[in-house]
Design a protein around this motif. Structure first.
Motif, PDB file in Angstrom:
ATOM      1  N   GLY D 155      10.766   3.310  -4.883  1.00  0.00           N
ATOM      2  CA  GLY D 155      11.025   1.880  -4.731  1.00  0.00           C
ATOM      3  C   GLY D 155       9.723   1.137  -5.006  1.00  0.00           C
ATOM      4  O   GLY D 155       8.676   1.527  -4.488  1.00  0.00           O
ATOM      5  N   TYR D 156       9.803   0.101  -5.815  1.00  0.00           N
ATOM      6  CA  TYR D 156       8.598  -0.614  -6.241  1.00  0.00           C
ATOM      7  C   TYR D 156       8.518  -2.016  -5.639  1.00  0.00           C
ATOM      8  O   TYR D 156       9.538  -2.695  -5.493  1.00  0.00           O
ATOM      9  CB  TYR D 156       8.587  -0.776  -7.768  1.00  0.00           C
ATOM     10  CG  TYR D 156       8.460   0.526  -8.505  1.00  0.00           C
ATOM     11  CD1 TYR D 156       7.219   0.960  -8.967  1.00  0.00           C
ATOM     12  CD2 TYR D 156       9.578   1.339  -8.721  1.00  0.00           C
ATOM     13  CE1 TYR D 156       7.090   2.174  -9.631  1.00  0.00           C
ATOM     14  CE2 TYR D 156       9.456   2.553  -9.384  1.00  0.00           C
ATOM     15  CZ  TYR D 156       8.212   2.964  -9.833  1.00  0.00           C
ATOM     16  OH  TYR D 156       8.079   4.160 -10.476  1.00  0.00           O
ATOM     17  N   ARG D 161       4.296   1.655  -6.796  1.00  0.00           N
ATOM     18  CA  ARG D 161       5.120   2.522  -5.975  1.00  0.00           C
ATOM     19  C   ARG D 161       4.926   2.148  -4.510  1.00  0.00           C
ATOM     20  O   ARG D 161       3.799   2.089  -4.028  1.00  0.00           O
ATOM     21  CB  ARG D 161       4.735   3.979  -6.203  1.00  0.00           C
ATOM     22  CG  ARG D 161       5.121   4.453  -7.594  1.00  0.00           C
ATOM     23  CD  ARG D 161       4.618   5.852  -7.847  1.00  0.00           C
ATOM     24  NE  ARG D 161       4.967   6.266  -9.204  1.00  0.00           N
ATOM     25  CZ  ARG D 161       4.452   7.337  -9.800  1.00  0.00           C
ATOM     26  NH1 ARG D 161       3.566   8.094  -9.156  1.00  0.00           N
ATOM     27  NH2 ARG D 161       4.813   7.650 -11.026  1.00  0.00           N
ATOM     28  N   ALA D 162       6.032   1.907  -3.836  1.00  0.00           N
ATOM     29  CA  ALA D 162       5.926   1.385  -2.474  1.00  0.00           C
ATOM     30  C   ALA D 162       6.488   2.375  -1.456  1.00  0.00           C
ATOM     31  O   ALA D 162       5.754   2.966  -0.676  1.00  0.00           O
ATOM     32  CB  ALA D 162       6.661   0.051  -2.387  1.00  0.00           C
ATOM     33  N   VAL D 163       7.796   2.545  -1.461  1.00  0.00           N
ATOM     34  CA  VAL D 163       8.433   3.465  -0.524  1.00  0.00           C
ATOM     35  C   VAL D 163       9.518   4.228  -1.270  1.00  0.00           C
ATOM     36  O   VAL D 163       9.873   3.876  -2.391  1.00  0.00           O
ATOM     37  CB  VAL D 163       9.090   2.719   0.672  1.00  0.00           C
ATOM     38  CG1 VAL D 163       8.027   2.045   1.536  1.00  0.00           C
ATOM     39  CG2 VAL D 163      10.102   1.700   0.185  1.00  0.00           C
ATOM     40  N   MET D 366       3.700   7.216  -0.247  1.00  0.00           N
ATOM     41  CA  MET D 366       4.885   6.384  -0.065  1.00  0.00           C
ATOM     42  C   MET D 366       5.580   6.627   1.277  1.00  0.00           C
ATOM     43  O   MET D 366       6.531   5.937   1.623  1.00  0.00           O
ATOM     44  CB  MET D 366       5.846   6.608  -1.232  1.00  0.00           C
ATOM     45  CG  MET D 366       5.234   6.141  -2.555  1.00  0.00           C
ATOM     46  SD  MET D 366       6.168   6.693  -4.002  1.00  0.00           S
ATOM     47  CE  MET D 366       7.528   5.546  -3.947  1.00  0.00           C
TER      48      MET D 366
END
Lengths: 429, 429, 429, 429
Positions: D155-156, D161-163, D366
């Motif tokens: 998930g961006y 890239r975030a989680v 992440m």
């Protein structure tokens, strides 16, 4: 449709997808095709100079491109759905007639620089037309200012009658404005006058293309050096051209608004030639100034196209297919803008003032500003002069439009229009 | 609030209406006020030259305007809701201090030409800044191109890896583009560099205002002759300035898009200095390139303001109150555009390439175009060369990015970047 | 400024960059802050329900949020440059007063869903106001239609006098139009009435947040289920709201244009109350309908903001900082649109017709359509009837506006306005 | 060209002016002609009911209109430059075949309400298609979410890239968004579903037209009562329809942006079917996702058309010729928008994820948000948890995408997608 150069054999095509991809390209490319042919000639000559094609091949390519150009002019050849776009049509024409030699034309160029150079040539011609039409509108307005410098008319602010003005002031205002527009077009022409041919797909090419030659051959003022810059200019140059068009059409819009008001029964200041009017399908009594209204509405076409183009340009550098969507709005708007501008000079020339109506619309209260300024100039503080003036309608009685105009001695005012200064600038526009 | 000059005694005011009329004018006018003061000095000097005000009055007015300017600079005077707008503030300041002499300043001018001249001076300064910032961005990009001319990087079309490119090509592309933008700003500066002061409410005035003097005093290149033209230029000049700003920000947007991609984990081509990044309030692992994203988004501010301004200009000639709505979007967009541009040169200078990542992103298939063109140059028809090339991946094996770039000999290509030509044009921008 | 939650210790900050990042956020957030506080209360209660915070913590948080709300209402607390934005202000307030408990409020939420929920609550309130103002404008127009149904006035097409119309037709036209606008606002309210709180940064969160509870507590009609959808709706919902605003302001613009014409000396159909007019700074004789002109110009603000927002939305899914730039134009346009709409009903109520002027503007030629249709109804082919009618001005002599209106028996025409039908729809709007 | 109904005998026409007046009307009217014929049938039946035409005349008119409709369907009749527009074509067809009876059809209607009713029927059909296509896109996305609910993907936010996210979250996000779009279209359909036929030139007509009958016959939900309102809705309804189209295309644009990134070599998350790709004319190695890029660019077409239409609507009430310029952009944009939407469901269905690439893109960092929230839930203040989490990469080691997703238990999160709730809303859209 002819084979697609880029088509992979394993691709299944879908009619809806193909139609979506094609869009209106062949229709749009009709305007670009002559420029594409011209650039193709220059590219062929360039390839010949670096020995990629032979003397005979060049001669044959040039001959067949000339034949194609003639066929287009005569209507014998029409760019239509048989082709993917104008580029494919040129290649198909040459290959059919020349076989291998015809295929050589594509060496060292990409459709990316091919569309760029054709569009660039097109933009140059259209900017040049825009400039000329602005000059022509300015000249017509200036001529009318010269001949009607002292016809009194009401000057409005807030659409309220404000002070005495004159047809000379009105015309010279539009003259000076269209000169600005001509200069904007002229200056922009110098910016866009650069040759992108030879930049290939946006990263140059492993050939010593003679770009100086194609630059001269296509009569460009300079080379657009960087292939990356060439791609960055796609759409951006079109937007700049539309910006110049908008300047001109902004003046047309205000001019048309004036005429739309001035031709109402309530104003009845001016008569426009019947050729600019239509009747009504239901109301036999009507004569409607349709052309005026469409001139007024034309700005919207350019405004919409600008937003359409700039909305597509939110992209990383390099070619993206989105950029193809800049073509439609650019061509549509430029054509529409020029179709609009071309009507303006004759329309200006054909207007007939109702001088007595103009004069009758000048009310005594419109001299109050004159009075207030006279008093202020005599030493009464303006604010006090202003307040006093409101009361003394008696002091306004003897005044005439002529007297009011004669006192308007500031440069640009009715008594000192400085039409020579305006004309001098027009000569350079 | 101070008395409104134009207020009739019988007018009942309504708070909502007054607020609606005032809008953000006093806030917006903070940027225009210094220009308004400067133009007021010139106007006063002009009135003195035609003997509307005395030596003493002029001296006093100039002194008090200087005091006001100092008070603004020091923060002692703040334009706020006590005033209707900047014009009123100046008049109030002078009248309080000078009585009758202070009131004289308004003789022979209207708020219509007062706002025009202040805005014009403002536009000139901002255009000049825009030009300088574009030059600065171009210079930084050019310097980097010089120093990193031969670092290989992938060249993309359709965001797909296409052919080998180089950081030199990438930087020189942005250099050349920002030079265009600087030239657009420079040329436009010449168009708008004209003095509207002395055109009053749009129809001149019954005084022999010395407009040549104010033109010189305010350092304008020429007089905007026609009062009608002065009104027609309201908003139109602002739009032209925003058009120049859009050209620059269009390049910024594509530059920022590149960086937004190049800083993803997937590309990881470049490092931007930490000062351009922020963290996340919920995700401790994040370092986000916020500044890049806002640079990218800045174009939208100018695009919106342009539409806002042009939408208001569908009007007859002459002043209409609608025109006042051109001020907010123009000032907001210009300030925002310059705040954006000012960050670009340092950001450019601070980028650090990951050279090995760039190199690793170059795949053998990216040499296929080279191969196809080599064969075409050897006489294989391009189409055939193209088709053949697709199959022979073996022929691609020995190739390197360096060899590919070295063969890119067309002017502007990696092996012939022509940075001197670009620099020569930069010197004139 | 307070510490930035996301700040890394190794980050060097630059004043220009920080200013660029901050933008006008604290100013803009003043409107959103009360909604942010309300949503924070709901979030705290939700955390309490899943035992992330204790009874005591919840009580303390609620108490301090209430205190903050009171401090805002009283003006004791002002959101200003001390804070990065409204979210930071809330957290700082709670942490200062409650220490650890204050920090808990941020558990399980991100600024991404925090700004979404505050904006959503704001949009709902504003849409509701828009709907009510459209209803109010429609009701006022309808009431005037009822009371002035049969005052003759000229009906225009192309701004040319066409056929007899009536003030009843004019008013009922605006009534029906504003009802449409109210319904558009009403329906859209149902679409946006969904709760994004609990979607975190756009990918949900590893807590069993009680989103049903926050949905009920915040009086939302439903939950916005998908966190990805919540991010996709950012800006898109704002655009939809501006679309509804544009529908209303499009009608205001045409209404204002009518009044701008009708208040010219040439038309002089209507008097608007003096409170909507201003004078001139240079022309003592003027009374200018400034408010009318600004009402007309207001559409442009919304149009510009829409383009600004949609231009930023050319992005991949998920949160990008660009999205923050949707806040400024949305808030500015919505506030401006409502400030415009709020003036409309009273302005409508205050208009005074010059009935004799209206009547005098009706010329015999305006009966020609009546005549042509009468003949067509009697069996003369319309085209022939149309041509004949043009000639027989004698047949027009006895006709009166009243007779013309009385024959306008098609539903919606002057003789059958169907105001009851319009009212019935108003009741549902 | 056939005679122009409104043409005065004394009018000299100019080719450029006539071309300017005609514009693209006959081309545009090809889409409207079937609706114009349908409305003409209803109008004829209405005239028959009030005895303006006889049984025989009605029968003949209906027969000939049916014949015309058949001739259009078969391609036997093509609307082209022989006619001024579609209205003229219908009248010419009837008059040629029926003489006097054919002329009767124009009794009691104007081209103003004729174009309104044809356009209204067209808008209804297109809105209905838009709604269905949004439903179809939503259904496809929902089905994919059901079948791929638990495939991990990054998930961006900020393109960083975030989680951990999942394809289920991604698909359900687009499903829920397109449902919103379908509902917007559905609700708007109810607003525009009103019959303007019988309002003539904007002021009703002196005949007792049976508007209830034509309303029923044309399957309208209600009558648009006021003729003035009918004119006010011209362009405004088109803008509302484009607003609904924009909502859908805004989602398409973000969807296409995702795919444009996901198909780069750097991401390589997804494969799109070859039918959506093209090759390059110069680079044999390329497979370009052209269709994706054009889907992305399509929003711009609608945005441009909206600005074009709204820019023309700055007008007084009543018909003005400017309004005709709303037709081109409306038809062009609506057709383009639907041509875009129609590709979306199949494209969605055809996407093939590279699951291992998606998984490999998930980095340990992440999981830091998960960790921080776990600790916060355990009582560590979030801010402290956040800061601690940054350091403990050791605590992240054992984590897997599956564990991260399984903990995402907030409604809408990966572990509780609530697809049933989304489906339930889809059923009503």
């Amino acid at each position: 449709m002819t084979d697609l150069l880029w088509q992979k054999s394993d691709t299944v095509t879908d009619a809806r997808v193909m139609r979506f991809l094609a869009g209106d390209d062949v229709i749009l490319d009709r305007e670009l095709l002559p420029y594409d042919i011209r650039a193709s000639r220059a590219h062929a000559a360039g390839l010949h100079r670096i020995a990629v094609i032979t003397d005979e091949e060049l001669a044959a390519i040039v001959r067949e491109l000339d034949t194609l150009m003639t066929a287009i002019s005569s209507g014998e050849f029409v760019l239509d759905q048989r082709f993917e776009d104008g580029h494919s049509a040129i290649e198909a024409w040459l290959t059919e007639r020349l076989g291998v030699a015809g295929q050589r034309i594509h060496t060292g160029r990409s459709r990316n620089d091919q569309v760029l150079v054709a569009t660039r040539l097109y933009l140059k011609d259209r900017l040049s037309e825009l400039r000329q039409l602005c000059v022509s509108a300015a000249r017509t307005a200036l001529n009318r200012a010269i001949h009607e410098s002292d016809v009194p008319m009401p000057g409005y602010t807030h659409l309220q009658r404000a002070v005495v003005s004159s047809t000379g002031m009105w015309w010279s205002g539009f003259a000076e404005s269209f000169i600005d527009d001509a200069i904007v077009a002229r200056d922009l022409l110098a910016v866009v006058d650069s040759n992108p041919l030879g930049t290939a797909a946006g990263y140059g090419v492993n050939l010593p293309l003679d770009r100086e030659h194609t630059t001269r051959a296509l009569d460009f003022a300079r080379m657009q050096v960087s292939p990356v810059a060439a791609q960055l200019s796609r759409g951006k140059y079109e937007l700049l051209v539309l910006g110049a068009m908008k300047a001109a059409l902004a003046d047309v819009r205000r001019f048309a608004w004036d005429l739309s008001l001035f031709t109402t029964s309530e104003f009845r200041f001016v008569e426009i030639p019947a050729m600019y009017c239509t009747g009504s399908s239901i109301m036999p009594n009507k004569r409607n100034p349709d052309v005026i209204e469409l001139l007024r509405a034309s700005y919207a076409v350019i405004a919409g196209a600008s937003v359409e183009i700039e909305s597509t340009l939110s992209l990383p550098s390099g070619y993206q297919r989105d950029l193809q969507y800049t073509k439609g709005p650019a061509l549509r708007a430029i054509r529409h803008g020029l179709d609009t501008m071309v009507l303006v000079p004759d329309l200006m020339a054909g207007l007939v003032w109702h001088e007595s109506t103009l004069r009758n619309a000048i009310e005594p209260a419109m001299y109050m500003t004159d009075l207030a300024i006279e008093r202020a100039a005599e030493g009464v503080p303006f604010r006090e002069a202003y307040r006093t003036a409101s009361d003394v309608s008696s002091a306004l009685k003897g005044r005439t439009p002529e007297r009011s105009l004669a006192a308007r001695t500031s440069p640009g005012g009715a008594a000192d229009l400085r039409l020579d200064e305006i004309r001098a600038r027009l000569e350079q526009a």
